[in-house]
Write an enzyme that holds these catalytic residues in place. Structure first.
Site, PDB file in Angstrom:
ATOM      1  N   ARG A 162       0.866  -1.179   0.000  1.00 23.47           N
ATOM      2  CA  ARG A 162       0.000   0.000   0.000  1.00 23.47           C
ATOM      3  C   ARG A 162       0.905   1.233   0.000  1.00 23.47           C
ATOM      4  NH1 ARG A 162      -2.814   3.011   4.953  1.00 23.47           N
ATOM      5  NH2 ARG A 162      -4.077   4.441   3.733  1.00 23.47           N
ATOM      6  N   ARG A 179      -9.301  14.574  12.892  1.00 23.12           N
ATOM      7  CA  ARG A 179      -9.113  15.595  11.845  1.00 23.12           C
ATOM      8  C   ARG A 179     -10.384  16.413  11.663  1.00 23.12           C
ATOM      9  NH1 ARG A 179      -7.153  11.325   7.431  1.00 23.12           N
ATOM     10  NH2 ARG A 179      -6.154   9.997   8.970  1.00 23.12           N
TER      11      ARG A 179
END
Ligand code: ADP
Length: 398
Positions: free
Chosen positions: A91, A241
């Protein structure tokens, strides 16, 4: 055939050894706390008990060495020789505008991934460490990079250009890139399978809700817009976030609180979102529990979280010109009936008719949670990013 899938974070390596023929993981595990005291390898071979091994794992090189050793080990292993690993799929978070698909790793590719570090300083360096460690310990095994950004690389300009001087896009590559691409791609394909329809006939809205959260508008199998942007900070409210915010707020806080760039970055990435609003935790399970206990800020964090999802459902309905299905995935998307219910509430006029009983059902399988006559079908589909990486890696082996 066996494909080793590697996902490296700053202090973690997750891995799975997947047999593409059956699409099953024959072993999987994770190393936590790399470079710190108390590093631990958790490993599970199919059909055997999970084991936890504490070790001094100073860096990703040592981590990969441990992973290969345990895959080969007599008691916990699943292979007898390294040569049984046919390929490795990594990934990689950011592929910039260079990579619109997976790629066989070469020295040139490594250079190009390194060039994308400026876009993903928190991710790409660790992904590269994993790649280099695998080259060191398994030099003869082909390696493939699968990018989180790749699925979104076909978005139209109208979706990815920001309202700032165009010259800054040209100069620095400032644009929306989008993330979680492998997950959005996986659930897109799975939805088409479940509906027994060609992907080209479907318009979908996919919601990946984990610690990081993003939604994608998928038209005929292609991402045409997504909520995360230049970085994974834009869009939905997330664990820590902030998601969408008036950019002037950032400038104002930094000026009033006299924050450095680094401090500003930390505030928005690590101390905001569910954690910032609730003041309790970034973990949705904790927040749902506190809401039950009557905590008002926990309830507010949940309401804001769900309201943003609802707003983007409306927005992507318009972008797509209507949607056939909505998909929930990721830790929250797969496991929280409350978040799904709140995000989909009062959308009957848009053709979304939730079935409360189906929504509450606790299951690990892909399922439909709307009424049988709901014009728009809503799915819950467990994501499987590792499987996408393994499938992509196999493509390079013929
Ligand atoms: P990551 O993005 O790190 O891969 P996950 O996809 O595992 O993370 O999602 C983690 C989030 O899923 C956490 O906020 C966690 O609280 C939430 N989650 C997991 N199980 C449940 C549950 N049963 N109910 C509500 N939230 C859950």
């Amino acid at each position: 055939m066996k494909i080793l899938v590697i996902n490296c974070g700053s202090s973690t390596i997750k891995y799975q050894l997947i047999e593409p023929e059956t699409e099953k993981a024959i072993a999987k595990g994770k190393i936590d706390r790399i470079g710190m005291d108390g590093a631990v390898l958790t490993h599970k071979a199919f059909g055997k008990d999970e084991v936890k091994i504490s070790a001094e794992i100073l860096d990703h090189n040592v981590g990969i060495e441990y992973i290969v050793s345990i895959l080969l080990s007599k008691n916990h292993g699943v292979i007898k020789d390294k040569s049984e690993i046919n390929a490795i799929g990594h990934r990689v978070v950011h592929g910039g505008e260079i990579f619109s698909g997976s790629v066989l790793i070469s020295e040139d590719v490594i250079k190009q991934i390194r060039a994308c570090i400026e876009f993903a300083p928190l991710h790409n360096p660790h992904n590269l460490r994993g790649i280099n460690a695998c080259i060191k310990f398994l030099p003869d095994v082909p390696q493939v990079a699968v990018f989180d950004t790749a699925f979104h690389q076909q978005m139209p300009e109208v979706a990815y250009i920001y309202g700032i001087p165009y010259s800054l896009y040209k100069k620095y590559g400032i644009r929306k890139y989008g993330f979680h691409g492998t997950s959005h791609y996986f659930v897109t394909q799975r939805t088409a399978e479940l509906l027994k329809k060609d992907i080209n006939e479907l318009n979908l809205i996919t919601c990946h809700l984990g610690n990081g959260c993003s939604m994608t508008a998928v038209k005929k199998g292609k991402s045409i817009d997504t909520t995360m942007g230049f970085t994974p900070l834009e869009g939905l409210l997330m664990g820590t976030r902030c998601g969408d915010i008036d950019p002037a707020v950032v400038l104002y806080i930094m000026s009033r609180e006299e924050l450095t760039m680094q401090e500003g970055n930390t505030l928005l990435n690590k101390h905001s979102g569910l954690l910032g609003i609730s003041g309790i935790s970034s973990d949705m399970r904790d927040i749902e529990q506190e809401k039950e206990n009557g905590n008002k800020n926990a309830a507010l964090a949940i309401d804001i979280f769900a309201y943003r999802i609802k707003k983007y459902i409306g927005s992507y309905f318009a972008s797509l010109g209507g949607a056939d299905a909505i998909v929930f995935t990721g830790g929250i998307g797969e496991n929280s009936p409350l978040i799904r219910k709140l995000s989909l509430s009062d959308l009957e006029k848009m053709g979304i008719v939730l079935d409360d009983e189906k929504n509450k059902l606790n299951s690990k399988d892909a399922r439909i949670i709307t009424k049988n006559d709901s014009p728009v079908t809503v799915f819950v589909i467990p994501t499987n990013e590792e499987l996408v990486i393994a499938r992509e890696t196999v493509k390079f082996l013929t």
